[in-house]
Design a protein around this motif. Sequence first.
Motif, mmCIF file in Angstrom:
data_model
loop_
_atom_site.group_PDB
_atom_site.id
_atom_site.type_symbol
_atom_site.label_atom_id
_atom_site.label_comp_id
_atom_site.label_asym_id
_atom_site.label_seq_id
_atom_site.Cartn_x
_atom_site.Cartn_y
_atom_site.Cartn_z
ATOM 1 N N MET A 3 -91.102 130.662 64.409
ATOM 2 C CA MET A 3 -90.685 131.507 63.296
ATOM 3 C C MET A 3 -89.156 131.581 63.187
ATOM 4 S SD MET A 3 -93.472 134.608 63.612
ATOM 5 C CE MET A 3 -92.734 135.520 62.245
ATOM 6 N N GLY A 4 -88.445 130.619 63.752
ATOM 7 C CA GLY A 4 -87.000 130.581 63.619
ATOM 8 C C GLY A 4 -86.272 131.643 64.405
ATOM 9 N N GLY A 5 -86.951 132.299 65.346
ATOM 10 C CA GLY A 5 -86.316 133.348 66.129
ATOM 11 C C GLY A 5 -86.360 134.709 65.477
ATOM 12 N N ALA A 6 -87.108 134.864 64.401
ATOM 13 C CA ALA A 6 -87.248 136.173 63.746
ATOM 14 C C ALA A 6 -88.404 136.911 64.415
ATOM 15 C CB ALA A 6 -87.506 135.995 62.254
ATOM 16 N N HIS A 7 -88.100 137.646 65.496
ATOM 17 C CA HIS A 7 -89.208 138.170 66.297
ATOM 18 C C HIS A 7 -88.975 139.565 66.860
ATOM 19 C CE1 HIS A 7 -93.038 136.509 67.417
ATOM 20 N NE2 HIS A 7 -92.952 136.987 68.638
ATOM 21 N N VAL A 8 -87.808 140.159 66.613
ATOM 22 C CA VAL A 8 -87.506 141.467 67.194
ATOM 23 C C VAL A 8 -88.481 142.536 66.710
ATOM 24 C CG1 VAL A 8 -85.782 143.321 67.242
ATOM 25 C CG2 VAL A 8 -85.093 140.967 67.663
ATOM 26 N N ALA A 9 -88.935 142.434 65.459
ATOM 27 C CA ALA A 9 -89.881 143.412 64.917
ATOM 28 C C ALA A 9 -91.304 142.875 64.888
ATOM 29 C CB ALA A 9 -89.452 143.840 63.509
ATOM 30 N N VAL A 10 -91.545 141.765 65.591
ATOM 31 C CA VAL A 10 -92.873 141.135 65.600
ATOM 32 C C VAL A 10 -93.502 141.189 66.983
ATOM 33 C CG1 VAL A 10 -94.152 138.991 65.184
ATOM 34 C CG2 VAL A 10 -92.220 139.602 63.709
ATOM 35 N N ALA A 268 -90.771 137.832 58.415
ATOM 36 C CA ALA A 268 -89.872 138.558 59.304
ATOM 37 C C ALA A 268 -88.454 138.032 59.144
ATOM 38 C CB ALA A 268 -90.326 138.420 60.759
ATOM 39 N N ALA A 269 -87.492 138.886 59.464
ATOM 40 C CA ALA A 269 -86.085 138.506 59.432
ATOM 41 C C ALA A 269 -85.352 139.222 60.557
ATOM 42 C CB ALA A 269 -85.457 138.855 58.083
ATOM 43 N N ASP A 270 -84.430 138.512 61.210
ATOM 44 C CA ASP A 270 -83.587 139.074 62.268
ATOM 45 C C ASP A 270 -82.129 138.833 61.923
ATOM 46 O OD1 ASP A 270 -85.879 139.714 63.626
ATOM 47 O OD2 ASP A 270 -85.318 138.687 65.489
ATOM 48 N N SER A 289 -81.992 134.871 61.136
ATOM 49 C CA SER A 289 -83.257 134.152 61.305
ATOM 50 C C SER A 289 -84.274 134.647 60.296
ATOM 51 C CB SER A 289 -83.815 134.361 62.723
ATOM 52 O OG SER A 289 -82.906 133.912 63.695
ATOM 53 N N LEU A 290 -85.042 133.715 59.745
ATOM 54 C CA LEU A 290 -86.113 134.022 58.798
ATOM 55 C C LEU A 290 -87.361 133.289 59.244
ATOM 56 C CD1 LEU A 290 -84.036 133.352 55.543
ATOM 57 C CD2 LEU A 290 -84.452 135.579 56.610
ATOM 58 N N GLY A 291 -88.518 133.952 59.141
ATOM 59 C CA GLY A 291 -89.744 133.296 59.579
ATOM 60 C C GLY A 291 -90.981 133.898 58.953
ATOM 61 N N GLY A 292 -92.057 133.147 59.010
ATOM 62 C CA GLY A 292 -93.334 133.615 58.492
ATOM 63 C C GLY A 292 -94.480 133.105 59.344
ATOM 64 N N GLU A 293 -95.580 133.826 59.285
ATOM 65 C CA GLU A 293 -96.779 133.442 60.046
ATOM 66 C C GLU A 293 -98.015 133.711 59.204
ATOM 67 O OE1 GLU A 293 -98.071 134.348 64.496
ATOM 68 O OE2 GLU A 293 -98.553 136.033 63.178
ATOM 69 N N GLY A 294 -98.884 132.730 59.160
ATOM 70 C CA GLY A 294 -100.178 132.890 58.503
ATOM 71 C C GLY A 294 -101.294 132.583 59.480
ATOM 72 N N ARG A 304 -96.921 128.690 61.671
ATOM 73 C CA ARG A 304 -95.640 129.389 61.593
ATOM 74 C C ARG A 304 -94.550 128.461 61.079
ATOM 75 N NH1 ARG A 304 -97.651 130.534 67.033
ATOM 76 N NH2 ARG A 304 -98.639 132.587 67.020
ATOM 77 N N GLY A 305 -93.570 129.058 60.445
ATOM 78 C CA GLY A 305 -92.402 128.315 59.979
ATOM 79 C C GLY A 305 -91.208 129.239 59.909
ATOM 80 N N GLY A 306 -90.011 128.661 59.959
ATOM 81 C CA GLY A 306 -88.822 129.503 59.916
ATOM 82 C C GLY A 306 -87.548 128.699 59.836
ATOM 83 N N ALA A 307 -86.437 129.424 59.763
ATOM 84 C CA ALA A 307 -85.113 128.812 59.712
ATOM 85 C C ALA A 307 -84.107 129.783 60.294
ATOM 86 C CB ALA A 307 -84.739 128.446 58.276
#
Length: 356
Positions: A3-10, A268-270, A289-294, A304-307
Motif C-alpha cells: 500500500m505504498g507505506g500508508a499504514h499508520v491508520a490501518v 489510506a494516506a500517510d 504515501s497513498l494506498g488502497g486495499e480491496g 493492494r496498490g500504492g505510491a
Amino acid sequence: MGMGGAHVAVADDLMGVYWNPAGLALGAPREFAIVVSGEGADERNSIEKIKGLVDLSEAAEGTIITPEDISKAIELLEGLAEPGAGASGEANLDFMFRYQGFAFSVLGLGTASASPLIDLDILNFDPNSGEPLPTDLPKLELNGLLTRQFVATYCRMVVPDSVWVGGNVKYIRADSYYAMRLIVDTENNRLNIRELIDEATHENKRTSSAWGVDFGVMALLTQNLRFGVVGRDINSPEFKHTGPVPVQLNPQYRLGMSYQFAPSFLLAADYDLSKNNEGILGVAEREISLGGEGRLFNRALALRGGASRNIDIEKSKWQFSAGIGLNLTRVSIDVGASADAGFDQAAIAISGSVRY
C-alpha cells in the motif's frame, strides 16, 4: 509495502509494532508473525557515474588529459554531488508474538549505504585550460548499521470503541561500520570495493547498545474514518560509530488516515510530520504515501496498490507498489513489492502470521 507505506491508520495486527503500536489493540487476541523484507536503491545512477569516473581516470593514465576528459569528469562529479546521490540497501528479519494487549518482538535490521563525497569547489576552473582534474577530493563513504531490537509492546483502549494508545520500549544492540576511500587514487586508480568493505566491517566496526521508545494513537473519528499518529525513537537513541558523527536514530513522527468505503475496500494516506534522517543513510526524508486495499472472496484474498514519494528532495521519483495477501481462517501470508519508474529503487517484503 503493498500500500505504498500508508499504514499508520490501518495496522491492526502485529505490523503495528512498527507502524503504530496502538493498532495492536484492534486485532486478534493472540498472534505470531514472521516478516522478511529487503530493498535496494541506486539514486541518480550513482553506481554508473562512479564507474565512469574510475574508467576515465584509468584511460587517462600516462596520457595528456584533454579538455573533453575534464568536461566529462566534471559532468560525472556534478551528478554525484546532487542531494541523495548514492546507493543503499536494507534487509530485515522479524519475529513477533502477541497476547491480548501485550506483544514481544525480536527485530533484526541491517542497512548499508555508499555515498559519494564531492566538493564542488574543485570544479571552479576553466575546462579549456588543460589543468589536471584534482584526484584527492572525490571520495566514497561506506556506512553500515546492524541492529537487534528486543521490543516490548503494550496497548489499550482509553475511550470505548473510539481511541486506543500503545507504546514500545526497545533494547537495541547495534554494530556500526564505516570506511572512506578516494574514488580515484593517484597510486592505484581503481577503487577496491572489497578492501573498502573489509575496512568497514573489521577495522572500523563498533558495538554499542541503547534504549528506544515509540508511542502511537489510533482513533475512530466516524464509523468509516480512522486517524492514527505515531512517534518512533522519540528519545533519539545513539550508537558508537567510527565515522565523523555518531549514529543516531532521530525521532520520526508520522500521521495517517484511512477511510473504509465498503466492508471490503479502503483507502489510506500517510504524511511524515518530521524530516527524517535515516540513521546511517544521511538522506533527509519527508514522505507522502497513498494506498488502497480491496478484498475478495469473503475477504480471503487482498489486492493492494500504492505510491510514495520523498517530497523533501525536488528530483525524487514516485515509488509505485503492489501487493497480494491470502487470509485463511488462522493463517495470513502477504507479499509486497515496490519500485520507481526507472527501477533505481526496488523492494520486496514477505510476511506470515498465525492467529489463535
